[in-house]
Enzyme design. Structure first.
Site, PDB file in Angstrom:
ATOM      1  CB  CYS A 268      -0.918  -0.016   1.222  1.00 15.15           C
ATOM      2  SG  CYS A 268      -2.346   1.047   0.960  1.00 15.15           S
ATOM      3  CG  ASP A 396      -4.521  -0.334  10.391  1.00 15.26           C
ATOM      4  OD1 ASP A 396      -3.487  -0.790  10.923  1.00 15.26           O
ATOM      5  OD2 ASP A 396      -4.522   0.700   9.703  1.00 15.26           O
TER       6      ASP A 396
HETATM    7  O1  LIG Z   1      -0.909   4.804   4.633  1.00 18.53           O
HETATM    8  C1  LIG Z   1      -1.559   5.812   4.907  1.00 18.53           C
HETATM    9  O2  LIG Z   1      -1.041   6.933   4.899  1.00 18.53           O
HETATM   10  C2  LIG Z   1      -2.996   5.694   5.304  1.00 18.53           C
HETATM   11  C3  LIG Z   1      -3.708   6.850   5.553  1.00 18.53           C
HETATM   12  C4  LIG Z   1      -5.013   6.772   5.922  1.00 18.53           C
HETATM   13  C5  LIG Z   1      -5.655   5.571   6.029  1.00 18.53           C
HETATM   14  C6  LIG Z   1      -4.964   4.399   5.782  1.00 18.53           C
HETATM   15  C7  LIG Z   1      -3.642   4.440   5.418  1.00 18.53           C
HETATM   16  N1  LIG Z   1      -2.920   3.286   5.186  1.00 18.53           N
HETATM   17  C8  LIG Z   1      -3.333   1.988   5.552  1.00 18.53           C
HETATM   18  O3  LIG Z   1      -2.670   1.631   6.745  1.00 18.53           O
HETATM   19  C9  LIG Z   1      -2.278   0.272   6.690  1.00 18.53           C
HETATM   20  C10 LIG Z   1      -0.772   0.157   6.642  1.00 18.53           C
HETATM   21  O4  LIG Z   1      -0.258   0.341   7.884  1.00 18.53           O
HETATM   22  P1  LIG Z   1       1.319   0.354   8.131  1.00 18.53           P
HETATM   23  O5  LIG Z   1       1.851   1.611   7.591  1.00 18.53           O
HETATM   24  O6  LIG Z   1       1.903  -0.825   7.448  1.00 18.53           O
HETATM   25  O7  LIG Z   1       1.400   0.300   9.622  1.00 18.53           O
HETATM   26  C11 LIG Z   1      -2.810  -0.263   5.387  1.00 18.53           C
HETATM   27  O8  LIG Z   1      -4.083  -0.835   5.577  1.00 18.53           O
HETATM   28  C12 LIG Z   1      -2.909   0.973   4.548  1.00 18.53           C
HETATM   29  O9  LIG Z   1      -3.881   0.800   3.541  1.00 18.53           O
END
Ligand SMILES: O=C(O)c1ccccc1N[C@@H]1O[C@H](COP(=O)(O)O)[C@@H](O)[C@H]1O
Length: 490
Positions: A268, A396
């Site tokens: 992502c 998450d």
């Molecule tokens: O990645 C972002 O900036 C984000 C912003 C807002 C909502 C979701 C976002 N990302 C999501 O977060 C997890 C990844 O988490 P990590 O960085 O690996 O701890 C994943 O579901 C992204 O889609």
């Protein structure tokens, strides 16, 4: 044109068979048969991908495949190796099939048997039953709506099932309207023989949940079957890659294992072509783009099209390589904006990472991944209200910043969620901790962003290492079958 030629030949052969054995006689023979085997039971449970293994010596697109194949011995190997249904070609000119193969195979195996042929007349349905078939193939492309309904009715009157084959959204609508219960999506265009491995993805989302969906044609590799698990099909129909295989049992085990026991990987927060290239080459299943403006990973919709166009792996995939699906991530955005961006970019899934309600999720015209966070045991109850109306749930870490923080959550709560639903696990995953996450949570998929970055920028080495570690851990999981049974939802 191949289809016209084969249908013409079928009519000629059929006229002769009707003279040799009139309809009333073939009907009587059909009605004298013991009851057909239960095809729907063969596709149970619905959350697994089952195998319809096909016995065929030749095909018009590939010519002679296995001229010396022993149909009965091959069918027995299929059954012993885990096939749920055996498909038998009975068309003699183009596929070198035969009714004798079908009857002999029916007598040699205990799973249901499908008559695979170009059926255009009720005579052939009675014939199929008289020869022992439990199921017939009905190809929408060679039948009008009335014929389709009539032939389905004849099959039902004989307590047989029909696999109704479609090649487009239009045909899929016709199959649904005719009341087809088992719908096959054939990736091979029967006129040009061209393959479209993405057809199943595009058609799947218009097919009702209560139908049995079969993916047909071009299924060879691990990556092919991992995609099928993503499209929620109940069965894959495989012929060519089985009959040419040097080791059929191993090939079947590979197909079933990777269709049912792999972990999907979403990378992502992508914004540069080189990282898209790396993710594709390393075998990512989904690519995520962040459309939440406050995030440092925010990407404008137009820019997504530019970076995809600049990715060599995306625009020119290697032979046999299947491209990942595209996911747009939104936080409390309005539905019209989300749907417009989805259409503009051609997104396949929408991830809603804010406070979106179940009702809001239903306004999105793509399958939805709903992100939820779990603080305590009671939070698990919230999952239920989203489960039936979303495509997947994503668990998450709870944080005020919505997501992408690099912090890990409570994997014990995530484990409990994974026992109830097919979940994507996110939050603080890295190449170092992902094996433990898989082992502990047994999620359907994984979503990573921060863990494949260095100084807030994606890092190709970390992307490749993360995916390699997931695939490595999967092997360990697949070698421990008792763990597989524990998590039947994966
Ligand atoms: O990645 C972002 O900036 C984000 C912003 C807002 C909502 C979701 C976002 N990302 C999501 O977060 C997890 C990844 O988490 P990590 O960085 O690996 O701890 C994943 O579901 C992204 O889609």
């Amino acid at each position: 044109m191949f289809l016209d030629r084969i249908v013409n030949q079928t009519r000629i052969d059929l006229a002769q068979r009707k003279i040799d054995l009139p309809l009333e006689q073939i009907k009587r023979q059909a009605l004298e048969q013991p009851s057909p085997r239960d095809v729907l039971e063969a596709f149970d449970p619905r959350d697994r991908v089952h195998l319809i293994a096909e016995v065929k010596r030749a095909s018009p697109s590939k010519g002679l495949l296995a001229p010396d194949l022993d149909p009965v011995a091959t069918a027995k190997i299929y059954e012993q190796s885990g096939a749920s249904v055996i498909s038998v070609l009975t068309e003699p000119h183009f596929f070198l099939g035969s009714p004798e193969y079908l009857t002999a195979i029916k007598n040699a195996v205990s799973v249901p048997v499908l008559r695979k042929d170009f059926i255009i007349d009720e005579y052939q349905v009675y014939e199929a039953r008289a020869w022992g078939a439990d199921m017939i193939l009905l190809i929408c492309a060679i039948l009008d709506d009335q014929q389709l309904r009539d032939l389905l009715n004849v099959a039902t009157s004989l307590r047989m099932r029909a696999l109704v084959e479609v090649h487009s959204q239009d045909e899929a609508q016709r199959a649904i309207a005719a009341g087809a219960v088992i719908i096959g999506v054939n990736s091979r265009n029967l006129t040009t023989f061209e393959m479209n491995p993405y057809l199943i993805r595009d058609i799947r989302r218009i097919l009702p949940e209560d139908r049995v969906i079969v993916a047909e044609s071009g299924i060879h590799s691990e990556a092919d079957v991992r995609r099928l698990a993503r499209y929620d099909v109940q069965a894959m129909l495989v012929g060519e890659s089985l009959v040419v295989s040097k080791n059929i049992p191993d090939h079947i085990q590979m197909l079933l294992r990777h269709a049912n026991h792999t972990t999907q990987v979403k990378i992502c927060g992508l914004s540069e072509p080189e990282h898209i290239d790396t993710a594709i080459e390393a075998g990512a299943d989904m690519l995520g783009f962040i459309f939440h403006k406050p995030s440092h990973r925010y990407i404008q919709p137009e820019r997504v099209l530019e970076v995809l166009a600049a990715s060599q792996s995306y625009t020119q995939p290697r032979q046999g390589q299947v491209l990942p699906d595209l996911v747009g991530v939104f936080v409390n955005e309005d539905a019209d904006t989300i749907n417009a961006i989805a259409d503009q970019i051609g997104l396949h899934y929408i991830q809603l990472h804010g406070d979106e309600t179940p009702e809001f999720c239903q306004q999105i015209n793509r399958p939805v991944i709903k992100a939820l966070s779990l603080r305590q045991l009671e939070d698990l109850e919230r999952l239920a209200s989203y489960r039936d109306i979303t495509w997947r749930l994503l668990i998450d870490t709870p944080t005020p910043d919505w997501g992408g923080t690099g912090r890990t959550g409570d994997w014990e709560l995530a484990r409990l969620a994974a026992q109830q639903s097919k979940i994507l696990l996110a939050g603080g995953l890295t190449a170092e901790n992902v094996a433990t996450a898989i082992d502990q949570v047994q999620p359907w998929g994984l979503d990573v962003s921060s863990g494949v970055e260095t100084e807030r920028r994606k890092d190709s080495q970390k992307i490749a290492a993360f995916i390699a570690q997931v695939r490595q851990s999967e092997k360990g999981q697949q070698e421990a079958p008792e763990r597989q049974e524990e998590s039947s939802l994966r």
